[in-house]
Scaffold this motif. Structure first.
Motif, PDB file in Angstrom:
ATOM      1  N   ALA A  95       0.814  -1.208   0.000  1.00  0.00           N
ATOM      2  CA  ALA A  95       0.000   0.000   0.000  1.00  0.00           C
ATOM      3  C   ALA A  95       0.854   1.268   0.000  1.00  0.00           C
ATOM      4  CB  ALA A  95      -0.927   0.000   1.214  1.00  0.00           C
ATOM      5  N   LEU A  96       1.830   1.325   0.885  1.00  0.00           N
ATOM      6  CA  LEU A  96       2.661   2.519   0.953  1.00  0.00           C
ATOM      7  C   LEU A  96       3.479   2.705  -0.320  1.00  0.00           C
ATOM      8  CD1 LEU A  96       3.952   2.458   4.644  1.00  0.00           C
ATOM      9  CD2 LEU A  96       1.949   3.627   3.701  1.00  0.00           C
ATOM     10  N   GLN A  97       3.899   1.598  -0.897  1.00  0.00           N
ATOM     11  CA  GLN A  97       4.642   1.677  -2.160  1.00  0.00           C
ATOM     12  C   GLN A  97       3.745   2.207  -3.282  1.00  0.00           C
ATOM     13  OE1 GLN A  97       6.166  -2.022  -4.212  1.00  0.00           O
ATOM     14  NE2 GLN A  97       8.120  -1.197  -3.504  1.00  0.00           N
ATOM     15  N   GLU A  98       2.518   1.697  -3.374  1.00  0.00           N
ATOM     16  CA  GLU A  98       1.604   2.151  -4.424  1.00  0.00           C
ATOM     17  C   GLU A  98       1.218   3.617  -4.241  1.00  0.00           C
ATOM     18  OE1 GLU A  98      -1.779  -0.111  -5.483  1.00  0.00           O
ATOM     19  OE2 GLU A  98      -0.691  -2.014  -5.620  1.00  0.00           O
ATOM     20  N   LEU A  99       1.174   4.073  -3.009  1.00  0.00           N
ATOM     21  CA  LEU A  99       0.819   5.466  -2.735  1.00  0.00           C
ATOM     22  C   LEU A  99       2.022   6.401  -2.833  1.00  0.00           C
ATOM     23  CD1 LEU A  99      -1.616   4.922   0.261  1.00  0.00           C
ATOM     24  CD2 LEU A  99      -2.204   5.334  -2.131  1.00  0.00           C
ATOM     25  N   GLY A 100       3.186   5.833  -3.110  1.00  0.00           N
ATOM     26  CA  GLY A 100       4.382   6.644  -3.332  1.00  0.00           C
ATOM     27  C   GLY A 100       4.904   7.339  -2.099  1.00  0.00           C
ATOM     28  N   VAL A 101       4.730   6.723  -0.943  1.00  0.00           N
ATOM     29  CA  VAL A 101       5.174   7.336   0.311  1.00  0.00           C
ATOM     30  C   VAL A 101       6.699   7.383   0.345  1.00  0.00           C
ATOM     31  CG1 VAL A 101       5.227   7.075   2.826  1.00  0.00           C
ATOM     32  CG2 VAL A 101       3.102   6.676   1.549  1.00  0.00           C
ATOM     33  N   SER A 102       7.231   8.553   0.681  1.00  0.00           N
ATOM     34  CA  SER A 102       8.686   8.715   0.689  1.00  0.00           C
ATOM     35  C   SER A 102       9.091   9.845   1.622  1.00  0.00           C
ATOM     36  CB  SER A 102       9.210   8.984  -0.731  1.00  0.00           C
ATOM     37  OG  SER A 102       8.672  10.200  -1.227  1.00  0.00           O
ATOM     38  N   GLN A 103      10.392  10.103   1.657  1.00  0.00           N
ATOM     39  CA  GLN A 103      10.976  11.125   2.514  1.00  0.00           C
ATOM     40  C   GLN A 103      10.230  12.452   2.388  1.00  0.00           C
ATOM     41  OE1 GLN A 103      13.872  10.664   4.463  1.00  0.00           O
ATOM     42  NE2 GLN A 103      13.583  12.723   5.291  1.00  0.00           N
ATOM     43  N   GLY A 104       9.845  13.026   3.518  1.00  0.00           N
ATOM     44  CA  GLY A 104       9.231  14.352   3.528  1.00  0.00           C
ATOM     45  C   GLY A 104       7.724  14.369   3.433  1.00  0.00           C
ATOM     46  N   ASP A 105       7.102  13.253   3.124  1.00  0.00           N
ATOM     47  CA  ASP A 105       5.637  13.199   3.051  1.00  0.00           C
ATOM     48  C   ASP A 105       5.021  13.257   4.447  1.00  0.00           C
ATOM     49  OD1 ASP A 105       5.308  13.025   0.303  1.00  0.00           O
ATOM     50  OD2 ASP A 105       5.297  10.834   0.266  1.00  0.00           O
ATOM     51  N   THR A 106       3.802  13.763   4.505  1.00  0.00           N
ATOM     52  CA  THR A 106       2.955  13.620   5.682  1.00  0.00           C
ATOM     53  C   THR A 106       1.838  12.658   5.309  1.00  0.00           C
ATOM     54  OG1 THR A 106       3.450  15.836   6.511  1.00  0.00           O
ATOM     55  CG2 THR A 106       1.459  14.781   7.336  1.00  0.00           C
ATOM     56  N   VAL A 107       1.768  11.536   6.024  1.00  0.00           N
ATOM     57  CA  VAL A 107       0.866  10.444   5.663  1.00  0.00           C
ATOM     58  C   VAL A 107      -0.154  10.225   6.765  1.00  0.00           C
ATOM     59  CG1 VAL A 107       0.737   8.009   5.023  1.00  0.00           C
ATOM     60  CG2 VAL A 107       2.750   9.343   4.401  1.00  0.00           C
ATOM     61  N   LEU A 108      -1.406  10.062   6.360  1.00  0.00           N
ATOM     62  CA  LEU A 108      -2.490   9.735   7.279  1.00  0.00           C
ATOM     63  C   LEU A 108      -2.780   8.251   7.166  1.00  0.00           C
ATOM     64  CD1 LEU A 108      -4.755  10.677   9.230  1.00  0.00           C
ATOM     65  CD2 LEU A 108      -6.176  11.078   7.193  1.00  0.00           C
ATOM     66  N   ILE A 109      -2.694   7.516   8.289  1.00  0.00           N
ATOM     67  CA  ILE A 109      -2.955   6.080   8.302  1.00  0.00           C
ATOM     68  C   ILE A 109      -4.146   5.811   9.217  1.00  0.00           C
ATOM     69  CG2 ILE A 109      -2.044   3.795   8.899  1.00  0.00           C
ATOM     70  CD1 ILE A 109       0.737   4.852   8.195  1.00  0.00           C
ATOM     71  N   HIS A 110      -5.208   5.269   8.632  1.00  0.00           N
ATOM     72  CA  HIS A 110      -6.406   4.949   9.402  1.00  0.00           C
ATOM     73  C   HIS A 110      -6.326   3.523   9.940  1.00  0.00           C
ATOM     74  CE1 HIS A 110      -8.466   8.626   8.298  1.00  0.00           C
ATOM     75  NE2 HIS A 110      -8.222   8.391   7.009  1.00  0.00           N
ATOM     76  N   ALA A 111      -6.876   3.318  11.149  1.00  0.00           N
ATOM     77  CA  ALA A 111      -6.750   2.043  11.870  1.00  0.00           C
ATOM     78  C   ALA A 111      -5.279   1.741  12.098  1.00  0.00           C
ATOM     79  CB  ALA A 111      -7.443   0.907  11.125  1.00  0.00           C
ATOM     80  N   ALA A 112      -4.557   2.762  12.532  1.00  0.00           N
ATOM     81  CA  ALA A 112      -3.100   2.681  12.621  1.00  0.00           C
ATOM     82  C   ALA A 112      -2.617   1.745  13.715  1.00  0.00           C
ATOM     83  CB  ALA A 112      -2.513   4.078  12.829  1.00  0.00           C
ATOM     84  N   ALA A 113      -3.477   1.400  14.665  1.00  0.00           N
ATOM     85  CA  ALA A 113      -3.061   0.501  15.744  1.00  0.00           C
ATOM     86  C   ALA A 113      -3.319  -0.963  15.426  1.00  0.00           C
ATOM     87  CB  ALA A 113      -3.774   0.865  17.045  1.00  0.00           C
ATOM     88  N   GLY A 114      -3.991  -1.259  14.314  1.00  0.00           N
ATOM     89  CA  GLY A 114      -4.295  -2.639  13.948  1.00  0.00           C
ATOM     90  C   GLY A 114      -3.081  -3.366  13.393  1.00  0.00           C
TER      91      GLY A 114
END
Length: 303
Positions: A132-151
């Motif tokens: 998922a993070l790869q497909e969304l292009g998450v990388s250095q400097g991004d601010t990312v919102l993760i839902h159900a982050a404790a699961g």
């Protein structure tokens, strides 16, 4: 062999311990004597009647798609493993059982110091988060919102996003906020006003959002992230189509799993185990998953 399986769709109690034929390894395959199997929300969905892409549910159906154990049979043409090798791996269905047969390219070696319960929980949840993070292009400097982050998936996603240089805001129940802080995320509670709370925490905006909760969380993501191609969900595929965001399917491979194991061995990735159950309490494990808002992984200990 014994397996937890269901012969009709329905609530958790349709899961029963059955005696079924022990599978045999064919060419290119290994048979693993299962030590532990991860339990995921998708397993509950299968039990209720949903069919994973590329799979056909046949009664009696054994659920489960991640496992760890010891190879006890090797098919022709398999190299790199031997009887007695400790491994972890993945398969679409069939892991709530004493034995599982998989292609040899679906397993990797288990680190000696990695507990069985953590090993079984790494494959599906870890690879789903990584995909998922790869497909969304998450990388250095991004601010990312993760839902159900404790699961189970969210826990890995938070750690990976931090490792890749992103700032992480994670949604969770209030009782899990300190847990998210321990992972390096900025916690925010679910409920009315979520969009405003996130905007207050990220005045420069949210670059990407990964959803493992669905519903209001995904609607909030659309309000917060300008580029819809950087919003993805693993739980709300109908809503994803409606909102024009990504429906993410895990793209699993031994190389992806090996990368996760390497991060674990370096102390950069860990798996929190919420609760373990014996195989004959698979129904109770499903009930625990379906309570929602849990922290980390639920695991079946098979041997």
């Amino acid at each position: 062999m014994k397996a937890a399986a269901f012969s009709s769709f329905g609530p958790p109690e349709v899961l029963q311990i059955l005696e079924v034929d022990t599978p045999q390894a064919g060419p290119g395959e290994v048979r693993v004597r299962v030590k532990a199997a991860g339990v995921q929300p998708v397993d509950c969905a299968v039990r209720k009647g949903w069919s994973p892409s590329g799979a056909t549910v046949r009664f009696p159906q054994i659920p489960g798609n991640e496992f760890t154990g010891v190879i006890d049979q090797i098919g022709n043409g398999v190299t790199g493993f031997s009887v007695g090798s400790k491994v972890l791996g993945f398969q679409v269905l069939g892991c709530y059982a004493e034995y599982v047969v998989v292609s040899a390219d679906q397993v990797v070696s288990k680190p000696q110091d990695m507990p069985w319960e953590k090993a079984c929980a790494m494959s599906a949840s870890g690879q789903t988060a990584h995909t998922a993070l790869q497909e969304l292009g998450v990388s250095q400097g991004d601010t990312v919102l993760i839902h159900a982050a404790a699961g189970g998936v969210g826990t890995v996603a938070v750690q990976l996003a931090k490792e890749w240089g992103a700032t992480v805001i994670g949604t969770a129940s209030e009782q899990n906020n300190n847990y998210l802080r321990s992972l390096g995320a900025i916690p925010v509670s679910y409920g009315d006003g979520l969009v405003e709370r996130v905007r207050a925490l990220a005045p420069d905006g949210i670059d990407a959002a990964f959803d493992a909760a669905g519903g209001d969380a995904l609607h909030a993501s659309v309000e917060l992230v300008r580029d819809k191609s950087r919003i993805g969900t693993i739980v709300a595929y109908d809503l994803a189509d409606q909102l024009g965001v990504r429906w993410i399917r895990s793209n699993r491979s031994s190389s992806r799993l090996a990368e996760l194991i390497d991060l674990y061995s370096q102390g950069k990735l860990d798996i929190h185990i919420r609760q373990t159950f014996p195989l004959n309490q698979a129904a109770e494990a499903h009930r625990e998953i379906e309570t929602g808002h849990g922290r980390g992984k639920v695991v079946l200990m098979v041997k």
